[in-house]
Design a protein around this motif. Structure first.
Motif, PDB file in Angstrom:
ATOM      1  N   VAL A  63       8.684  -4.866  -4.074  1.00 51.30           N
ATOM      2  CA  VAL A  63       8.389  -4.207  -5.344  1.00 51.30           C
ATOM      3  C   VAL A  63       9.545  -4.543  -6.286  1.00 51.30           C
ATOM      4  N   LEU A  64       9.214  -4.900  -7.495  1.00 49.28           N
ATOM      5  CA  LEU A  64      10.202  -5.361  -8.464  1.00 49.28           C
ATOM      6  C   LEU A  64      10.473  -4.311  -9.542  1.00 49.28           C
ATOM      7  N   LEU A  65      11.677  -4.363 -10.080  1.00 51.48           N
ATOM      8  CA  LEU A  65      12.008  -3.576 -11.262  1.00 51.48           C
ATOM      9  C   LEU A  65      12.675  -4.526 -12.258  1.00 51.48           C
ATOM     10  N   GLN A  66      11.928  -4.915 -13.259  1.00 51.27           N
ATOM     11  CA  GLN A  66      12.462  -5.767 -14.314  1.00 51.27           C
ATOM     12  C   GLN A  66      13.136  -4.875 -15.350  1.00 51.27           C
ATOM     13  N   SER A 118       0.811  -1.212   0.000  1.00 53.91           N
ATOM     14  CA  SER A 118       0.000   0.000   0.000  1.00 53.91           C
ATOM     15  C   SER A 118       0.849   1.268   0.000  1.00 53.91           C
ATOM     16  N   LEU A 119       2.096   1.158  -0.399  1.00 52.45           N
ATOM     17  CA  LEU A 119       2.982   2.314  -0.400  1.00 52.45           C
ATOM     18  C   LEU A 119       3.387   2.703  -1.821  1.00 52.45           C
ATOM     19  N   THR A 120       3.626   3.977  -2.008  1.00 54.30           N
ATOM     20  CA  THR A 120       4.192   4.461  -3.269  1.00 54.30           C
ATOM     21  C   THR A 120       5.697   4.254  -3.226  1.00 54.30           C
ATOM     22  N   ILE A 121       6.209   3.555  -4.219  1.00 55.58           N
ATOM     23  CA  ILE A 121       7.632   3.218  -4.246  1.00 55.58           C
ATOM     24  C   ILE A 121       8.259   3.717  -5.540  1.00 55.58           C
ATOM     25  N   THR A 122       9.428   4.278  -5.418  1.00 58.54           N
ATOM     26  CA  THR A 122      10.173   4.778  -6.576  1.00 58.54           C
ATOM     27  C   THR A 122      11.548   4.131  -6.636  1.00 58.54           C
ATOM     28  N   TRP A 123      11.972   3.848  -7.840  1.00 58.65           N
ATOM     29  CA  TRP A 123      13.340   3.425  -8.084  1.00 58.65           C
ATOM     30  C   TRP A 123      14.118   4.623  -8.614  1.00 58.65           C
ATOM     31  N   PHE A 124      15.271   4.857  -8.008  1.00 61.27           N
ATOM     32  CA  PHE A 124      16.217   5.864  -8.467  1.00 61.27           C
ATOM     33  C   PHE A 124      17.514   5.172  -8.837  1.00 61.27           C
ATOM     34  N   ARG A 125      18.354   5.898  -9.531  1.00 60.11           N
ATOM     35  CA  ARG A 125      19.692   5.380  -9.788  1.00 60.11           C
ATOM     36  C   ARG A 125      20.687   6.550  -9.788  1.00 60.11           C
ATOM     37  N   GLN A 126      21.916   6.213  -9.465  1.00 60.67           N
ATOM     38  CA  GLN A 126      22.968   7.220  -9.468  1.00 60.67           C
ATOM     39  C   GLN A 126      24.226   6.621 -10.059  1.00 60.67           C
ATOM     40  N   ALA A 127      24.612   7.170 -11.200  1.00 62.36           N
ATOM     41  CA  ALA A 127      25.835   6.739 -11.861  1.00 62.36           C
ATOM     42  C   ALA A 127      27.003   7.545 -11.307  1.00 62.36           C
ATOM     43  N   PRO A 128      28.207   7.023 -11.418  1.00 66.63           N
ATOM     44  CA  PRO A 128      29.378   7.733 -10.908  1.00 66.63           C
ATOM     45  C   PRO A 128      29.479   9.137 -11.502  1.00 66.63           C
ATOM     46  N   GLY A 129      29.629  10.117 -10.637  1.00 64.15           N
ATOM     47  CA  GLY A 129      29.789  11.491 -11.099  1.00 64.15           C
ATOM     48  C   GLY A 129      28.524  12.171 -11.567  1.00 64.15           C
ATOM     49  N   CYS A 145       8.263   4.773 -10.833  1.00 67.62           N
ATOM     50  CA  CYS A 145       7.547   4.686  -9.563  1.00 67.62           C
ATOM     51  C   CYS A 145       6.185   4.046  -9.772  1.00 67.62           C
ATOM     52  N   ILE A 146       5.677   3.492  -8.688  1.00 69.31           N
ATOM     53  CA  ILE A 146       4.358   2.874  -8.696  1.00 69.31           C
ATOM     54  C   ILE A 146       3.582   3.482  -7.538  1.00 69.31           C
ATOM     55  N   MET A 147       2.402   3.970  -7.846  1.00 69.00           N
ATOM     56  CA  MET A 147       1.600   4.708  -6.875  1.00 69.00           C
ATOM     57  C   MET A 147       0.799   3.779  -5.964  1.00 69.00           C
ATOM     58  N   ASP A 148       0.574   4.257  -4.735  1.00 69.08           N
ATOM     59  CA  ASP A 148      -0.195   3.465  -3.786  1.00 69.08           C
ATOM     60  C   ASP A 148      -1.684   3.538  -4.080  1.00 69.08           C
ATOM     61  N   VAL A 170      24.252   2.737  -9.239  1.00 65.53           N
ATOM     62  CA  VAL A 170      23.691   2.168  -8.021  1.00 65.53           C
ATOM     63  C   VAL A 170      22.200   2.489  -8.038  1.00 65.53           C
ATOM     64  N   TYR A 171      21.391   1.466  -7.860  1.00 64.55           N
ATOM     65  CA  TYR A 171      19.946   1.626  -7.891  1.00 64.55           C
ATOM     66  C   TYR A 171      19.406   1.601  -6.462  1.00 64.55           C
ATOM     67  N   TYR A 172      18.539   2.550  -6.183  1.00 65.45           N
ATOM     68  CA  TYR A 172      17.932   2.689  -4.867  1.00 65.45           C
ATOM     69  C   TYR A 172      16.410   2.621  -4.994  1.00 65.45           C
ATOM     70  N   CYS A 173      15.775   2.100  -3.977  1.00 68.41           N
ATOM     71  CA  CYS A 173      14.329   2.248  -3.909  1.00 68.41           C
ATOM     72  C   CYS A 173      14.002   3.190  -2.758  1.00 68.41           C
ATOM     73  N   ALA A 174      12.873   3.842  -2.884  1.00 70.47           N
ATOM     74  CA  ALA A 174      12.503   4.858  -1.916  1.00 70.47           C
ATOM     75  C   ALA A 174      10.992   4.924  -1.792  1.00 70.47           C
ATOM     76  N   ARG A 175      10.522   5.454  -0.672  1.00 73.24           N
ATOM     77  CA  ARG A 175       9.085   5.592  -0.468  1.00 73.24           C
ATOM     78  C   ARG A 175       8.670   7.003  -0.825  1.00 73.24           C
ATOM     79  N   GLY A 176       7.688   7.095  -1.714  1.00 70.84           N
ATOM     80  CA  GLY A 176       7.211   8.384  -2.184  1.00 70.84           C
ATOM     81  C   GLY A 176       7.503   8.532  -3.667  1.00 70.84           C
ATOM     82  N   CYS A 177       6.795   9.430  -4.293  1.00 69.61           N
ATOM     83  CA  CYS A 177       7.043   9.711  -5.706  1.00 69.61           C
ATOM     84  C   CYS A 177       6.478  11.086  -6.042  1.00 69.61           C
TER      85      CYS A 177
END
Length: 125
Positions: free
Chosen positions: A79-82, A30-41, A49-52, A93-100
């Motif tokens: 929550v999956l990210l294919q 029941s949570l909104t989840i977002t995938w982020f990523r951060q490449a070097p530099g 993201c997927i909404m609740d 580096v891929y991160y998941c987070a709550r909110g979008c």
């Protein structure tokens, strides 16, 4: 909510990986989840993201058509990210987070309630 991303690794260009975002002691169903990523530099960028509320999904332009975010029907804590057709520029580096937060069609970094630990994805050419 404590989030943890997993499933990263080394893959050749054109290959696939499936990332998982899990929570300890909480259901992500029941949570909104977002995938982020951060490449070097580079700055951290929103990927998907997927909404609740209604399960609506959003993707960055780079992810559209190649990545799919979904809730694991077998495990409400996940929550999956294919990620298919991976490219060297997907290395990050891929991160998941709550909110979008979506502004002008772009997934923004603000409005995030909880950040999880990341998982490294490396795509070789």
């Amino acid at each position: 909510v404590q989030l943890q991303a997993s499933g990263g690794g080394l893959v050749h260009a054109g290959g696939s990986l499936r990332l998982s975002c899990s929570a300890s002691g909480s259901s992500l169903d029941s949570l909104t989840i977002t995938w982020f990523r951060q490449a070097p530099g580079k700055e951290r960028e929103g990927v998907s993201c997927i909404m609740d509320s209604d399960g609506s999904t959003y993707y960055s332009d780079s992810a559209k058509g190649r990545f799919t975010i979904s809730r694991d029907k077998a495990n409400k804590n996940t929550v999956l990210l294919q990620m298919n057709s991976l490219k060297p520029e997907d290395t990050a580096v891929y991160y998941c987070a709550r909110g979008c937060t979506i502004v002008a069609g772009k997934i923004e970094k603000y409005g995030i309630v909880d950040w999880g630990k990341g998982t490294l994805v490396t795509v070789s050419s």
